[in-house]
Design a protein around this motif. Structure first.
Motif, PDB file in Angstrom:
ATOM      1  N   THR A   1      -8.023   7.513   4.556  1.00 22.36           N
ATOM      2  CA  THR A   1      -6.637   7.376   4.989  1.00 22.36           C
ATOM      3  C   THR A   1      -5.895   8.684   4.766  1.00 22.36           C
ATOM      4  O   THR A   1      -6.510   9.695   4.412  1.00 22.36           O
ATOM      5  CB  THR A   1      -5.930   6.221   4.257  1.00 22.36           C
ATOM      6  OG1 THR A   1      -5.434   6.711   3.005  1.00 22.36           O
ATOM      7  CG2 THR A   1      -6.857   5.044   4.020  1.00 22.36           C
TER       8      THR A   1
ATOM      9  N   THR B   1       2.588   6.953   6.463  1.00 22.75           N
ATOM     10  CA  THR B   1       3.604   6.253   5.665  1.00 22.75           C
ATOM     11  C   THR B   1       2.965   5.307   4.652  1.00 22.75           C
ATOM     12  O   THR B   1       1.770   5.038   4.711  1.00 22.75           O
ATOM     13  CB  THR B   1       4.509   5.410   6.581  1.00 22.75           C
ATOM     14  OG1 THR B   1       3.692   4.423   7.204  1.00 22.75           O
ATOM     15  CG2 THR B   1       5.195   6.269   7.646  1.00 22.75           C
ATOM     16  N   ASN B   2       3.789   4.776   3.760  1.00 22.68           N
ATOM     17  CA  ASN B   2       3.328   3.760   2.817  1.00 22.68           C
ATOM     18  C   ASN B   2       2.800   2.537   3.547  1.00 22.68           C
ATOM     19  O   ASN B   2       1.741   2.004   3.213  1.00 22.68           O
ATOM     20  CB  ASN B   2       4.483   3.319   1.906  1.00 22.68           C
ATOM     21  CG  ASN B   2       4.821   4.384   0.884  1.00 22.68           C
ATOM     22  OD1 ASN B   2       3.943   5.045   0.355  1.00 22.68           O
ATOM     23  ND2 ASN B   2       6.107   4.559   0.619  1.00 22.68           N
ATOM     24  N   GLU B   3       3.576   2.094   4.545  1.00 26.46           N
ATOM     25  CA  GLU B   3       3.204   0.884   5.267  1.00 26.46           C
ATOM     26  C   GLU B   3       1.845   1.064   5.931  1.00 26.46           C
ATOM     27  O   GLU B   3       1.014   0.152   5.951  1.00 26.46           O
ATOM     28  CB  GLU B   3       4.286   0.572   6.316  1.00 26.46           C
ATOM     29  CG  GLU B   3       5.648   0.183   5.715  1.00 26.46           C
ATOM     30  CD  GLU B   3       6.434   1.378   5.165  1.00 26.46           C
ATOM     31  OE1 GLU B   3       5.972   2.533   5.310  1.00 26.46           O
ATOM     32  OE2 GLU B   3       7.506   1.156   4.577  1.00 26.46           O
ATOM     33  N   GLU B   4       1.622   2.264   6.489  1.00 22.36           N
ATOM     34  CA  GLU B   4       0.344   2.531   7.157  1.00 22.36           C
ATOM     35  C   GLU B   4      -0.805   2.564   6.154  1.00 22.36           C
ATOM     36  O   GLU B   4      -1.865   1.971   6.385  1.00 22.36           O
ATOM     37  CB  GLU B   4       0.449   3.839   7.954  1.00 22.36           C
ATOM     38  CG  GLU B   4       1.330   3.629   9.178  1.00 22.36           C
ATOM     39  CD  GLU B   4       1.842   4.902   9.813  1.00 22.36           C
ATOM     40  OE1 GLU B   4       2.317   4.815  10.946  1.00 22.36           O
ATOM     41  OE2 GLU B   4       1.790   5.978   9.182  1.00 22.36           O
ATOM     42  N   ASN B   5      -0.585   3.229   5.032  1.00 21.63           N
ATOM     43  CA  ASN B   5      -1.650   3.280   4.032  1.00 21.63           C
ATOM     44  C   ASN B   5      -1.961   1.887   3.478  1.00 21.63           C
ATOM     45  O   ASN B   5      -3.110   1.568   3.208  1.00 21.63           O
ATOM     46  CB  ASN B   5      -1.289   4.257   2.908  1.00 21.63           C
ATOM     47  CG  ASN B   5      -1.650   5.681   3.273  1.00 21.63           C
ATOM     48  OD1 ASN B   5      -2.825   6.035   3.289  1.00 21.63           O
ATOM     49  ND2 ASN B   5      -0.654   6.490   3.604  1.00 21.63           N
ATOM     50  N   TYR B   6      -0.921   1.069   3.343  1.00 15.29           N
ATOM     51  CA  TYR B   6      -1.154  -0.307   2.891  1.00 15.29           C
ATOM     52  C   TYR B   6      -2.035  -1.045   3.887  1.00 15.29           C
ATOM     53  O   TYR B   6      -3.011  -1.704   3.514  1.00 15.29           O
ATOM     54  CB  TYR B   6       0.187  -1.030   2.694  1.00 15.29           C
ATOM     55  CG  TYR B   6       0.017  -2.465   2.274  1.00 15.29           C
ATOM     56  CD1 TYR B   6      -0.207  -2.789   0.938  1.00 15.29           C
ATOM     57  CD2 TYR B   6       0.040  -3.493   3.216  1.00 15.29           C
ATOM     58  CE1 TYR B   6      -0.398  -4.105   0.552  1.00 15.29           C
ATOM     59  CE2 TYR B   6      -0.150  -4.813   2.835  1.00 15.29           C
ATOM     60  CZ  TYR B   6      -0.368  -5.111   1.509  1.00 15.29           C
ATOM     61  OH  TYR B   6      -0.568  -6.404   1.122  1.00 15.29           O
ATOM     62  N   VAL B   7      -1.711  -0.899   5.179  1.00 20.22           N
ATOM     63  CA  VAL B   7      -2.494  -1.582   6.218  1.00 20.22           C
ATOM     64  C   VAL B   7      -3.924  -1.029   6.259  1.00 20.22           C
ATOM     65  O   VAL B   7      -4.889  -1.799   6.394  1.00 20.22           O
ATOM     66  CB  VAL B   7      -1.799  -1.441   7.602  1.00 20.22           C
ATOM     67  CG1 VAL B   7      -2.728  -1.884   8.719  1.00 20.22           C
ATOM     68  CG2 VAL B   7      -0.506  -2.248   7.632  1.00 20.22           C
ATOM     69  N   PHE B   8      -4.096   0.289   6.101  1.00 22.68           N
ATOM     70  CA  PHE B   8      -5.444   0.883   6.141  1.00 22.68           C
ATOM     71  C   PHE B   8      -6.325   0.307   5.026  1.00 22.68           C
ATOM     72  O   PHE B   8      -7.469  -0.054   5.248  1.00 22.68           O
ATOM     73  CB  PHE B   8      -5.389   2.411   5.986  1.00 22.68           C
ATOM     74  CG  PHE B   8      -4.604   3.139   7.051  1.00 22.68           C
ATOM     75  CD1 PHE B   8      -4.490   2.637   8.340  1.00 22.68           C
ATOM     76  CD2 PHE B   8      -3.966   4.345   6.754  1.00 22.68           C
ATOM     77  CE1 PHE B   8      -3.756   3.320   9.317  1.00 22.68           C
ATOM     78  CE2 PHE B   8      -3.235   5.023   7.718  1.00 22.68           C
ATOM     79  CZ  PHE B   8      -3.121   4.518   9.001  1.00 22.68           C
ATOM     80  N   GLN B   9      -5.769   0.238   3.795  1.00 22.51           N
ATOM     81  CA  GLN B   9      -6.608  -0.258   2.704  1.00 22.51           C
ATOM     82  C   GLN B   9      -6.836  -1.760   2.820  1.00 22.51           C
ATOM     83  O   GLN B   9      -7.886  -2.270   2.445  1.00 22.51           O
ATOM     84  CB  GLN B   9      -6.037   0.138   1.333  1.00 22.51           C
ATOM     85  CG  GLN B   9      -4.638  -0.360   0.998  1.00 22.51           C
ATOM     86  CD  GLN B   9      -4.613  -1.676   0.256  1.00 22.51           C
ATOM     87  OE1 GLN B   9      -5.478  -1.939  -0.559  1.00 22.51           O
ATOM     88  NE2 GLN B   9      -3.624  -2.512   0.561  1.00 22.51           N
ATOM     89  N   LYS B  10      -5.856  -2.457   3.393  1.00 18.99           N
ATOM     90  CA  LYS B  10      -6.048  -3.898   3.621  1.00 18.99           C
ATOM     91  C   LYS B  10      -7.148  -4.117   4.660  1.00 18.99           C
ATOM     92  O   LYS B  10      -7.993  -5.000   4.503  1.00 18.99           O
ATOM     93  CB  LYS B  10      -4.728  -4.532   4.082  1.00 18.99           C
ATOM     94  CG  LYS B  10      -4.778  -6.042   4.225  1.00 18.99           C
ATOM     95  CD  LYS B  10      -3.415  -6.632   4.590  1.00 18.99           C
ATOM     96  CE  LYS B  10      -3.511  -8.130   4.815  1.00 18.99           C
ATOM     97  NZ  LYS B  10      -2.216  -8.714   5.237  1.00 18.99           N
ATOM     98  N   LEU B  11      -7.144  -3.278   5.691  1.00 18.31           N
ATOM     99  CA  LEU B  11      -8.195  -3.348   6.710  1.00 18.31           C
ATOM    100  C   LEU B  11      -9.559  -3.110   6.068  1.00 18.31           C
ATOM    101  O   LEU B  11     -10.521  -3.857   6.320  1.00 18.31           O
ATOM    102  CB  LEU B  11      -7.921  -2.288   7.790  1.00 18.31           C
ATOM    103  CG  LEU B  11      -9.055  -1.956   8.763  1.00 18.31           C
ATOM    104  CD1 LEU B  11      -9.309  -3.116   9.718  1.00 18.31           C
ATOM    105  CD2 LEU B  11      -8.745  -0.702   9.565  1.00 18.31           C
TER     106      LEU B  11
END
Lengths: 532, 344
Positions: B313, B318-328
């Motif tokens: 990542t 953004t924070n929101e994007e990094n959150y979604v990447f690690q959730k993925l």
């Protein structure tokens, strides 16, 4: 940072170690210089004569990789002369006796020999730091990018606790993070061992919490770090990588190895705004958008969460990175990726992340919030560890000096250290698109001390070849006393002279950070001035 | 006592101890013309426009350098004060390039503002005839000394804010000018191109090369280093034409560096931006639709064992994007193999 950026101006003493602040964090550089303008004290510890040296009361020119010895030497002086904060040590610290015992290994003559800093200067700096309170330590990759980077950070923490410079305004241990949102990416759990808010994947309670929140079964075994992922790809164990907005072909150590690893992959997806050196290796390229085309938040080096707002429509068919990742997840059957906006994602972050619990877009509308911010009434926490440390008491750590893993020898007689220029950024993906910045620094210039250059028959502007145990790179030479004899300096901004093909992949055993600040090289003048 | 009470033009005002008479007047909503005053800089008292009359005090003190005291009675709009202001501004105008329509600072110029306030419509002196060459050596901004009023805000910004000291007032009297060390071109000086001098210039003497005005501004966070400077992007159509630092509630207090101020619009609107999904076919990257690209990625990623996939990542996202990447990575790909360049 344990403290906020603005507090630096009121730090009676600032110790800047392993940070070329005016180049890498220019606005913090302004504030440090403003503090000196008020008469506040500045100690700079850096092998290179960086711009801040001009403003410093004391300059400690330590040999690259000798920071533990320097900091423990200072601690020894502080203990020996009774300049410590006894009350703080008793109330807030533990393991002090063992730490004090470990200082016996750091007699000042040995420290002076290891660091190259005269005993008198170490004593002077220790006295100034210990007696001028509040004192703040700022550091960056010059401290962390070593095979003993964790020890370096611990040595800094020891020094701050020894003098009670923690948990008070304008004091603290203040790492300056290099990227706009490297703090946030870590906070969000873009790390192999933790979920958002540093909740360990190996903790059964945390695992259960996220399994319930996400409705899936999760793995409690920490994953691989970036450098380990590259090794695993090289060995064929990792077969596919989804890589977003990074350029490891230029940014990672031993870059030829990284390139080979990525080439070995069965499937590489790169999501970026430009066709980077890494994207050129991809099987699929997905166009993301720049910060100016999307909504979201970044968390800065002082832990302040701040809004990013969309100013422009995306170019062409480019889409927000969060939207792309959610689409991939949905198409793989993933549940819980039906976000309509970044604000909705933040709401989920707040639900599962205690330190971000009180952060909402409504609150961010009027300004940033500094985590920990556990609930919607909480004002945020600009200063950490005011009453106690995260683990309770602050543990003093006995340390030993360990030399860098790769030292100069007859074949590779010089130390290569790397860093950033004010006028470029990281691998240059953004900054090299700006004509004016290229006018100030448009190509790599290897900094060589005139004494070394004379011995090698190198003149200013000559094209030279720099060779390490891993690879060879060509660039023009810049003769300057900024870089001391025995050391050469390069940035890693330029694909034409990729410094990270030279750097050492040796890792710190704890943090897994590579030793980018020290490797051994030799430099030769190229007869013809063309690239290798 | 931390508060002081005083009277400015008949209005009673309370200010904090240490405030100047000028700040007290501003707090009372009273306009006093100024040129060298700048809230980001230390009081200077150079332009003499902020002179006022204070009861029980001799002469015409400059309000920007006079501390407010308890019970002070201040008169700002008096004939004596206005005479001094008028003389000062008339002299400045006589030695000022007055092609306002083609000045980058037109309608934002503080000299225009004070001349209008004082009602200066004609000059009692002939205009000077000398012309300075424009120093356009810096890639981001020009120094046009024909528009300089020697208020030294640029010099002070360079000393007090950035502490670089690339420029100073050189020579004496009529020969005075803003100059670099050795009177070299700006590009040959130690200037770091942060543009704080430009941001603090009250006239068009220091002006960005990109002089088009934005039609709207959007407040956001700088995408370069980790300081998190708050900035307003000035938008014109589909381009960023200006960048301004935010003074309040920001880590940067309005200050910016060269990359933040001048290094953004060009990369955002660069012709090399990726504009469509690409898939490699027979060694060549070919444009495809989003559906095709996303389906291919989803199908391929699903075809590997859990431990065979990794997500790298971005510290730029953004924070929101990094959150979604690690959730993925964790919830869909079933792996903790997720990391980014935190260590680089």
């Amino acid at each position: 940072m344990t403290n906020s950026i603005g507090e630096l101006k009121d730090a009676a003493c600032i110790l800047a170690i392993g940070s070329n602040t005016t180049a890498a964090h220019p606005v913090i550089g302004f504030i440090v210089k403003q503090a000196t303008r008020k008469g506040n004290k500045l100690i700079v510890a850096n092998p290179r004569e960086i711009e801040l040296v001009r403003y410093a009361d004391i300059w400690l020119q330590q040999n690259p990789g000798s920071d533990v010895a320097l900091l423990m030497g200072m601690a020894r002086v502080i203990v020996a002369e009774g300049l410590l904060d006894q009350a703080f040590i008793e109330q807030r610290g533990e393991n002090f006796a063992a730490f004090r015992e470990s200082l016996k290994d750091f007699d000042l003559d040995s420290v002076a020999q290891i660091t190259g800093v005269p005993v008198a200067k170490i004593v002077e700096a220790a006295r100034l730091y210990a007696t001028t309170r509040p004192a703040s330590i700022i550091y960056a990759m010059g401290i962390t990018q070593h095979s003993h980077g964790t020890d370096n950070v611990m040595a800094i923490a020891n020094l701050a606790m020894l003098t009670g410079n923690v948990g008070k305004p304008s004091s603290g241990v203040n790492p300056l993070r290099g990227q706009n949102n490297v703090q946030g990416a870590c906070d969000m759990g873009a790390l192999p061992n933790v979920y958002s808010g540093y909740q360990a994947v190996s903790n059964p309670a945390v695992k259960a919490k996220f399994e319930s929140a996400w409705g899936v079964t999760l793995d409690d075994k920490p994953g691989l770090t970036l450098t380990e992922i590259m090794d695993a790809a090289h060995q064929g164990k990792i077969k596919a990588v989804y890589l977003i907005g990074e350029n490891p072909v230029l940014s990672d150590p031993d870059a030829s190895h990284v390139r080979k690893a990525l080439e070995k992959l069965d499937f590489l997806v790169v999501q970026d705004i430009f066709l980077t050196e890494t994207a050129q290796l991809a099987d699929v390229i997905l166009p993301g958008v720049s910060f100016a085309e999307k909504e979201g938040t970044f968390t800065n080096t002082e832990r302040r969460v701040q809004r990013v707002r969309q100013a422009l429509a995306p170019v062409g068919e480019a889409r927000s990175d969060w939207w792309i990742a959610c689409e991939i997840a949905r198409r793989m059957g993933g549940k819980g990726f039906d976000f309509a906006s970044p604000a909705q994602i933040m709401a989920e972050i707040a639900r599962v992340t205690p330190s971000y619990g009180g952060i909402t877009y409504d609150r961010l509308e009027t300004g940033g919030l500094t985590w920990p911010c556990p609930d919607e009434k909480h004002p945020g926490t600009p200063i950490l560890h005011t009453a106690q440390f995260t683990r309770g008491k602050g543990q003093f750590l006995p340390l030993k000096y360990k030399p860098p893993q790769e030292l100069p020898d007859a074949e590779y007689p010089l130390i290569l250290t790397t860093g950033r220029s004010l006028f470029q950024f990281h691998t240059g993906t953004m900054s090299r698109k700006v004509g004016g910045l290229n006018k100030f620094m448009g190509e790599e210039l290897v900094e060589i001390n005139p004494a070394d250059a004379a011995a090698l028959g190198i003149a200013d502007g000559d094209t030279v070849r720099i060779t390490s145990r891993r690879d060879t790179v060509a660039a023009r030479a810049k003769l300057t006393a900024t870089t001391p004899p025995g050391v050469v300096f390069m940035t890693f901004h330029f694909a034409e002279s990729p410094a990270n093909r030279l750097t050492s992949p040796a890792l710190d055993p704890v943090a897994k950070i590579p030793e980018l600040k020290v490797c051994a090289v030799r430099v030769e003048k190229l007869k013809q001035s063309v690239a290798v | 006592m931390d508060e002081i009470r005083l009277t400015v033009d008949g209005r009673e005002v309370k200010v904090k101890k240490g405030a100047t008479v000028l700040e007290a007047a501003q707090a009372a909503g009273v306009y006093i013309p100024t040129l060298c005053h700048d809230p980001d800089l230390e009081p200077y008292g150079g332009c003499r426009l902020c002179v006022v009359e204070i009861e029980k005090m001799r002469g015409l003190p400059t309000s920007c350098t006079t501390p407010a005291t308890e019970g002070m009675v201040v008169h700002t709009d008096t004939p004596a004060a206005n005479d001094v202001r008028r003389a000062a501004v008339e002299l400045l105008c006589a030695d000022h390039y007055s092609e306002c329509l083609t000045c980058p600072q037109n309608q934002r110029c503080e000299l225009q503002k004070v001349a209008a306030y004082l009602g200066i419509t004609r000059l009692p002196y002939p205009k000077t005839t000398r012309t300075f060459p424009v120093d356009d050596s810096n890639p981001f901004f020009d120094l046009d000394r024909n528009r300089c009023i020697l208020c030294a805000r640029c010099v002070r910004a360079c000393n007090e804010i950035t502490c670089v000291g690339a420029i100073d007032l050189a020579y004496r009297g009529y020969q005075s000018k803003v100059a670099t060390f050795g009177d070299q071109l700006m590009i040959s000086s130690i200037c770091k191109s942060c543009g704080e001098c430009v941001a603090h210039c009250p006239t068009g003497a220091l002006a960005p090369k990109e002089s088009r005005r934005p039609t709207r501004e959007v407040l956001t966070t700088c995408p370069y280093c980790g300081v998190g400077c708050q900035m307003s992007l000035g938008i014109r159509g589909h381009e960023i034409v200006s960048v301004r630092g935010k003074r309040e509630d920001s880590p940067n207090k309005g200050w910016l560096c060269v990359k933040g101020r001048y290094g953004i619009g060009e990369f955002v609107s660069h012709p090399d931006r990726l504009t469509a999904p690409l898939v490699r076919r027979d060694g060549e990257l070919k444009k495809v639709s989003w559906d095709e690209a996303l389906d291919l990625v989803a199908r391929k990623l699903a075809s590997y064992q859990k431990g065979e996939v990794a997500v790298i990542t971005s510290a730029k996202c953004t924070n929101e994007e990094n959150y979604v990447f690690q959730k993925l990575a964790r919830a869909v790909l079933g792996t903790n193999n997720v990391d980014h360049c935190a260590r680089l």
